[in-house]
Design an enzyme around this catalytic site. Structure first.
Site, PDB file in Angstrom:
ATOM      1  N   HIS A 138      23.947 117.286  -8.302  1.00 11.11           N
ATOM      2  CA  HIS A 138      25.391 117.503  -8.223  1.00 11.11           C
ATOM      3  C   HIS A 138      26.071 116.364  -8.983  1.00 11.11           C
ATOM      4  O   HIS A 138      25.653 115.209  -8.867  1.00 11.11           O
ATOM      5  CB  HIS A 138      25.864 117.478  -6.757  1.00 11.11           C
ATOM      6  CG  HIS A 138      25.971 118.838  -6.130  1.00 11.11           C
ATOM      7  ND1 HIS A 138      25.801 119.033  -4.778  1.00 11.11           N
ATOM      8  CD2 HIS A 138      26.261 120.057  -6.666  1.00 11.11           C
ATOM      9  CE1 HIS A 138      25.976 120.329  -4.498  1.00 11.11           C
ATOM     10  NE2 HIS A 138      26.257 120.958  -5.629  1.00 11.11           N
ATOM     11  N   ASP A 179      28.645 114.617  -8.592  1.00 12.35           N
ATOM     12  CA  ASP A 179      29.157 113.431  -7.883  1.00 12.35           C
ATOM     13  C   ASP A 179      28.038 112.473  -7.486  1.00 12.35           C
ATOM     14  O   ASP A 179      28.304 111.426  -6.892  1.00 12.35           O
ATOM     15  CB  ASP A 179      30.006 113.840  -6.666  1.00 12.35           C
ATOM     16  CG  ASP A 179      29.254 114.700  -5.662  1.00 12.35           C
ATOM     17  OD1 ASP A 179      28.633 115.695  -6.077  1.00 12.35           O
ATOM     18  OD2 ASP A 179      29.299 114.375  -4.464  1.00 12.35           O
ATOM     19  N   ASP A 223      22.789 114.456   0.315  1.00 13.32           N
ATOM     20  CA  ASP A 223      23.704 115.441   0.901  1.00 13.32           C
ATOM     21  C   ASP A 223      22.858 116.449   1.664  1.00 13.32           C
ATOM     22  O   ASP A 223      21.896 117.001   1.113  1.00 13.32           O
ATOM     23  CB  ASP A 223      24.484 116.164  -0.200  1.00 13.32           C
ATOM     24  CG  ASP A 223      25.543 115.279  -0.842  1.00 13.32           C
ATOM     25  OD1 ASP A 223      25.647 114.097  -0.452  1.00 13.32           O
ATOM     26  OD2 ASP A 223      26.270 115.775  -1.718  1.00 13.32           O
TER      27      ASP A 223
HETATM   28 ZN   LIG Z   1      25.796 117.491  -3.228  1.00 11.68          ZN
END
Ligand SMILES: [Zn+2]
Length: 294
Positions: free
Chosen positions: A62, A64, A189
């Site tokens: 991802h 971020d 995450d």
């Molecule tokens: Zn993520």
């Protein structure tokens, strides 16, 4: 060993929270876990040059968590002037392909690298910095890793687990760093998952996503891929870690009173130390003692 939170934010842009990134300084090495937007700037804020970094671990791709990867590699390569080893990079597939797409001849930075390695002006600057021609291109040593693997390097090891987040589009990993100075888990995450609890068993510090307030958001589309404050507390409690650090913080969670409520409610579940993470915070690795009033 010293743990510094470089970026504790989310994809939402905030000046006071960079994207996910955490720095571990060991005796002769500096390890970076994730490299989200603003990570390189925060690294400089922490007083560390990209040249000093030896290893990068990416939990998932991802943006971020990885958008500063290109900048980090280019800056480290440029300032290192051929005098430092290539960066060692660990991440899930397709980290190798992403690296090629960035730095290969026909990659995103192909024209920049052609100029910096061949243009007389760039060669002049390279030599002033102590480089010896011909100048090589950056070539990070990428290892794609998977759950169950352990990376061993001298005084430290890193264990890899898979967590539940954005499959099947992205493979999402968590890492546990074990050193003589203690153990730190970078949860990445994730929604609550037994694999992260197992990885975190008895760790000194667990960095856990806290993307929302449990109970306020109950749509399974989000609760099946992200964690809230009570999820983080339950994992910390079940794993028996000493310190829980809440990271991946949204602006909504840090309003006055909300932040305190989050820590208070997490403490009803987890009796260890709880830290609400902020950028550039140095995380204590042992018992946190109150400081005397002076
Ligand atoms: Zn993520």
């Amino acid at each position: 060993m010293k743990l510094t939170l470089l970026g504790t934010g989310t994809p939402a842009p905030l000046t006071h929270r960079a994207g996910s990134s955490y720095l571990v300084r060991l005796d002769n090495e500096a390890l970076l876990f994730d490299c989200g937007p603003g990570a390189v700037r925060r690294l400089l804020d922490a007083g560390v040059s990209p040249v000093a970094l030896s290893h990068l671990f990416l939990t998932h791709l991802h943006y971020d968590h990885c958008v500063d990867y290109g900048y980090l590699v280019l800056n480290r390569w440029d300032q290192g002037s051929g005098k430092i080893p290539e960066l060692e990079v660990f991440g899930p597939p397709p980290t190798k392909r992403m690296t090629d797409l960035l730095f290969a001849d026909d990659g995103v930075y192909g024209p920049d690298l052609a100029g910096r390695t061949r243009h007389p002006g760039s060669q002049f600057i390279y030599e002033i910095r102590g480089g010896v021609l011909p100048r090589k291109r950056p070539s990070p040593r990428v290892s794609e890793v998977a759950k169950g693997q352990t990376i061993e390097r001298g005084s430290w090891t890193v264990q890899v687990a898979e967590v539940v987040h954005c499959q099947p589009y992205l493979t999402c990993l968590a890492y546990r760093l074990n050193t003589p100075g203690g153990s730190i888990v970078f949860g990445g995450d994730t929604a609550p998952t037994a694999s992260l609890t197992e990885l975190s068993r008895g760790a000194d510090v667990l960095l856990h996503m806290c993307h929302m307030i449990n109970g306020l958001v109950e749509d399974p589309r989000i609760t099946s891929c992200c964690s809230g404050h009570l999820d983080a507390a339950r994992t910390a409690n079940d794993a028996g870690v000493k310190t829980l650090v809440l990271v991946h913080i949204t602006e909504q969670l840090e309003q006055p009173g909300v932040r305190e409520r989050i820590v208070h409610e997490a403490a009803q579940i987890f009796s260890g130390q709880i830290i609400f993470g902020d950028d550039l915070m140095d995380v204590p690795l042992g018992a946190i003692a109150p400081v005397e009033i002076r």
